[in-house]
Design a protein around this motif. Structure first.
Motif, PDB file in Angstrom:
ATOM      1  N   ASP A  11       0.915  -1.149   0.088  1.00  0.00           N
ATOM      2  CA  ASP A  11      -0.048  -0.179  -0.044  1.00  0.00           C
ATOM      3  C   ASP A  11       1.012   1.289  -0.127  1.00  0.00           C
ATOM      4  O   ASP A  11       0.542   2.396  -0.758  1.00  0.00           O
ATOM      5  N   ARG A  12       1.915   1.117   0.588  1.00  0.00           N
ATOM      6  CA  ARG A  12       2.978   2.228   0.807  1.00  0.00           C
ATOM      7  C   ARG A  12       3.498   2.737  -0.621  1.00  0.00           C
ATOM      8  O   ARG A  12       3.993   3.826  -1.003  1.00  0.00           O
ATOM      9  N   HIS A  13       3.420   2.034  -1.607  1.00  0.00           N
ATOM     10  CA  HIS A  13       4.039   1.952  -2.887  1.00  0.00           C
ATOM     11  C   HIS A  13       3.167   2.127  -4.146  1.00  0.00           C
ATOM     12  O   HIS A  13       3.695   1.991  -5.162  1.00  0.00           O
ATOM     13  N   ASP A  28      11.706   1.128  -5.120  1.00  0.00           N
ATOM     14  CA  ASP A  28      12.736   1.827  -4.481  1.00  0.00           C
ATOM     15  C   ASP A  28      14.051   1.516  -4.835  1.00  0.00           C
ATOM     16  O   ASP A  28      14.853   2.459  -4.978  1.00  0.00           O
ATOM     17  N   LEU A 116      22.266  -1.151   1.243  1.00  0.00           N
ATOM     18  CA  LEU A 116      21.352  -0.813   0.132  1.00  0.00           C
ATOM     19  C   LEU A 116      19.886  -1.436   0.234  1.00  0.00           C
ATOM     20  O   LEU A 116      18.974  -0.630   0.190  1.00  0.00           O
ATOM     21  N   GLN A 118      16.962  -2.469   2.562  1.00  0.00           N
ATOM     22  CA  GLN A 118      16.346  -1.924   3.703  1.00  0.00           C
ATOM     23  C   GLN A 118      15.133  -2.425   4.059  1.00  0.00           C
ATOM     24  O   GLN A 118      14.241  -2.594   2.949  1.00  0.00           O
ATOM     25  N   PRO A 119      14.477  -2.529   5.219  1.00  0.00           N
ATOM     26  CA  PRO A 119      13.396  -2.632   5.452  1.00  0.00           C
ATOM     27  C   PRO A 119      12.223  -1.814   4.759  1.00  0.00           C
ATOM     28  O   PRO A 119      12.408  -0.689   4.462  1.00  0.00           O
ATOM     29  N   GLY A 120      11.142  -2.700   4.402  1.00  0.00           N
ATOM     30  CA  GLY A 120       9.931  -1.667   3.798  1.00  0.00           C
ATOM     31  C   GLY A 120      10.049  -1.469   2.242  1.00  0.00           C
ATOM     32  O   GLY A 120       9.139  -0.656   1.669  1.00  0.00           O
ATOM     33  N   MET A 121      11.201  -1.730   1.612  1.00  0.00           N
ATOM     34  CA  MET A 121      11.501  -1.448   0.371  1.00  0.00           C
ATOM     35  C   MET A 121      10.730  -2.223  -0.498  1.00  0.00           C
ATOM     36  O   MET A 121      10.425  -3.100  -0.286  1.00  0.00           O
ATOM     37  N   PRO A 249      21.141   5.071   6.577  1.00  0.00           N
ATOM     38  CA  PRO A 249      21.418   6.299   7.242  1.00  0.00           C
ATOM     39  C   PRO A 249      21.922   6.389   8.352  1.00  0.00           C
ATOM     40  O   PRO A 249      21.758   5.350   9.213  1.00  0.00           O
ATOM     41  N   GLU A 253      18.846  10.033  11.761  1.00  0.00           N
ATOM     42  CA  GLU A 253      17.922   9.716  10.775  1.00  0.00           C
ATOM     43  C   GLU A 253      17.772   8.032  10.667  1.00  0.00           C
ATOM     44  O   GLU A 253      16.788   7.426  10.475  1.00  0.00           O
ATOM     45  N   CYS A 257      14.531   5.822  11.108  1.00  0.00           N
ATOM     46  CA  CYS A 257      14.190   4.773  10.287  1.00  0.00           C
ATOM     47  C   CYS A 257      13.390   3.733  11.094  1.00  0.00           C
ATOM     48  O   CYS A 257      12.548   3.016  10.672  1.00  0.00           O
ATOM     49  N   ASP A 260      10.004   3.924  11.915  1.00  0.00           N
ATOM     50  CA  ASP A 260       9.179   3.428  10.859  1.00  0.00           C
ATOM     51  C   ASP A 260       9.201   2.110  10.524  1.00  0.00           C
ATOM     52  O   ASP A 260       8.167   1.311  10.126  1.00  0.00           O
ATOM     53  N   TRP A 261      10.389   1.307  10.545  1.00  0.00           N
ATOM     54  CA  TRP A 261      10.443  -0.059  10.177  1.00  0.00           C
ATOM     55  C   TRP A 261       9.766  -0.852  11.201  1.00  0.00           C
ATOM     56  O   TRP A 261       9.209  -1.776  10.806  1.00  0.00           O
TER      57      TRP A 261
END
Lengths: 469, 199
Positions: A11-13, A28, A116, A118-121, A249, A253, A257, A260-261
């Motif tokens: 849904d985020r994408h 991403d 490179l 990362q979670p959620g990508m 990051p 930052e 992250c 958020d993750w």
């Protein structure tokens, strides 16, 4: 109703959602390698198109590269493919870990190593083992060359929302049972297409307790069960692996992250299209005996018989004929002439440590050719710092440069026709390791033990003091 | 991409399950940087022996399977590697349509990007077709807009295809040029910074 991590990332994408169309999904990150990209770049050139986000694209050379004398590529066509990647990356402004780079390695090893992945990508690559990156809690899947071109041009893909499958493995794994055994067990139980049309979420104690490298091994082989993607929700294991890596990051930052993750984990009331629950304590070290990854058995088991009727008799007949095996034969009686430790499934530092531990102070059985191909230059350096290369070399293993090597034998590394190879790779398809080659998929520890004994042994029965020579 | 609407052709049967893309196009042929010319390497290790001689018992080498343009195979066709060289080689060899009880996800998507129809039918329908295709005058007709397949002996069935892909195939569109019309939406998405972090 709650959402699963799969739905949350999806849904985020979503860039565009409309009736009678798949979702237009933002991508991403795209990884690129030499084999599946040249036609995509050529497509861009023919239409005068640009790469939309070179900063979200990262390339390496892995499939074709020799693992000895890596600058001397005898095969003209292979060399041209590597040169084409180099030129394409220069022309379109894409970062490339080439043969000179200390970061070079198998695309699915270096992506996580560099931070490179990362979670959620959403992550894609023209390679079916892109599912590896799901270990970080990302939706990562393999695509064809037309889609590689599509993502280069638009940083997006039209995708119909897959179904969701929760695969829960509870309990504790027995001594000598590794991540590789867990995924081979699952595929042998449910077949090579149980995951078709699904994204798998791996849940339960067994995956929670795994290191990131073990989770990568599991997610890597999602595609061997038919699922384009498989993932594990990110947790403290994920965050501590990522912290400090090159592209992750830093400082404040990073903390943001992580917050958020943490939101990505599936809600307790999330509903899946299908759920499977298994007991991890029932899993044995696994060995594949046939010509697809579903044709596998515990090392304490036997090759199936026609009478058992587990596998279609025509398929079983073809597989036994190709593999040169008899029905009902104990797995421990299968001879092994080659051992390959490497591939995007099992070529990371923990894999090499497990294999080295198994063989320390022993010698490779006469008549067996064994090699270790680290997944990346970084893995190779670390193994050398730890002295693992010396353990392998003094046991009689060849110690090579990083690349895909004998997982698919596009480079000069291959198994001769009719010979058996204990391999830590992911596919035992006919001809995969060379025309007529007979591949048996196993964990790094099982492969290492097979090198010492010249056949498969149940590593659970081996004691440290028990040495063959 | 050549549009496909009404399609007539003879079919060849490959009665094997889980045919993986390593068999469809073995790895030694993936080093070329072109999209064309892969047909001669299709099913290479099954078609030819170690001396490059045709294996007479392989299905596609049998006389009745010559000049066919529809391939009928067992379930989970195209599993394994994501190599688009698989549909490229099938198409270049002469197959525009593949019929099977099921397909691997990546292969299915790769077919549709190359103007090929991966058509999933039931096990029983696939069996029915496989039993008949060896007859030289047996022809199949596919109506893509209406999603039907029939033979000249009264058999008729329908198949599923996502409307988006059907339109793409029927009109022979280039997908990237469609997506580039969504540039505004993609830019808007990027500017919302939904993308989690810089890399």
């Amino acid at each position: 109703m709650g959402k699963s991590i799969i739905e949350k990332i999806w849904d985020r994408h979503i860039v565009n959602e409309e009736e009678n169309k798949p979702d237009l999904l933002y991508i991403d990150l795209q990884y690129i390698h030499e084999v599946t990209s040249p036609q995509a770049f050529e497509g861009l050139r023919l239409k005068g198109r640009k790469v939309r986000r070179p900063d979200r694209t990262f390339a390496t050379m892995d499939h074709n590269v020799p693992t000895v004398n890596r600058y001397f590529i005898e095969d003209d066509i292979a060399r041209k493919q590597l040169e084409a990647l180099d030129q394409n990356c220069k022309e379109f402004g894409i970062r490339l870990a080439d043969l000179d780079s200390p970061e070079q390695g198998i695309v699915h090893v270096i992506g996580p190593e560099l931070g490179l992945t990362q979670p959620g990508m959403t992550i894609v690559c023209g390679d079916s083992h892109t599912s590896t990156h799901g270990a970080f809690g990302s939706i990562a899947f393999g695509i064809g060359t037309s889609e590689v071109e599509h993502v280069l041009a638009t940083q997006s893909l039209w995708q119909t929302k897959p179904k969701t499958l929760k695969l829960e493995v509870n309990g504790k794994l027995g001594h000598g049972v590794m991540a590789k055994d867990v995924i081979l067990y699952v595929i042998s139980k449910f077949g090579v297409d149980f995951g078709t049309g699904y994204i798998i979420e791996y849940c339960g104690e067994v995956f929670r307790e795994m290191s990131m490298e073990e989770r990568m091994t599991v997610c890597n082989m999602s595609i061997e069960g038919g699922a384009r993607a498989g993932l594990v929700a990110p947790d403290e294991t994920t965050f501590s692996y990522l912290k400090g890596r090159k592209y992750v990051p830093k400082g404040e930052e990073f903390e943001q992250c992580v917050q958020d993750w943490k939101l990505l984990s599936s809600d307790e009331d999330a509903v899946y299209d299908q759920e499977i629950i298994l007991d991890g304590s029932l899993i044995s070290p696994m060995v594949s005996w046939g010509t697809n990854p579903g044709m596998a058995s515990g090392v304490d088991g036997k090759v199936p018989t026609f009478a058992e009727d587990i596998i279609d008799s025509k398929e079983l007949n073809r597989a036994l004929e190709y593999m040169g095996l008899e029905e009902g034969m104990p797995i421990t009686e299968i001879p092994v002439q080659h051992v390959f430790i490497g591939s995007c499934t099992n070529s990371r530092i923990e894999d090499l440590r497990q294999a080295a531990e198994m063989i320390e102070g022993q010698e490779v059985q006469k008549g067996v050719r064994a090699m270790v191909v680290p997944g990346s230059q970084s893995v190779k350096r670390q193994a050398e710092d730890e002295g693992l290369d010396e353990i392998f070399k003094s046991a009689g293993f060849e110690w090579r440069e990083s690349g895909c090597s004998m997982c698919l034998s596009m480079n000069p590394d291959a198994v001769p026709s009719g010979e058996h190879c204990a391999s830590t790779s992911n596919r035992n398809f006919e001809g995969r390791q060379g025309a007529g080659a007979r591949t048996h998929l196993v964990s790094p520890a099982m492969a290492a033990a097979a090198a010492i004994y010249g056949k498969f042994v149940d590593i659970r029965n081996l004691k440290k003091s028990e040495q063959v020579h | 991409m050549e549009p496909i609407t009404i399609y007539k052709g003879r079919a060849a049967a490959l009665d094997r399950k889980n045919v993986d893309t390593d068999q469809i196009i073995p790895k030694q042929f993936l080093k070329r940087i072109e999209r064309s010319g892969f047909g001669e390497f299709l099913f290479y290790n099954w078609r030819f022996d170690e001396n490059g001689k045709e294996r007479p018992d392989f299905e596609l080498n049998q006389p009745h399977n010559q000049n066919t343009s529809i391939l009928i195979a067992g379930e989970n066709f195209g599993c394994g590697s994501s190599r688009e060289h698989a549909p490229w080689s099938l198409k270049d060899y002469g197959f525009d349509i593949v019929i099977a009880p099921s397909f691997a996800d990546i292969f299915k998507s790769n077919c549709m990007k190359n103007g090929m129809v991966p058509m999933a039918l039931t096990q029983a329908e696939v069996k029915y077709l496989m039993e008949r295709v060896s007859s030289l005058d047996y022809e199949l007709t596919i109506d893509l807009p209406n999603q039907t397949l029939k033979d000249d002996q009264g058999f008729e069935t329908s198949f599923e295809i996502h409307p988006y892909w059907k339109e793409m195939l029927v009109k022979g569109w280039d997908e990237i040029s469609i997506t580039l019309q969504y540039d505004k939406e993609i830019t808007a998405y990027e500017s919302q910074k939904k993308v989690i972090s810089s890399i």
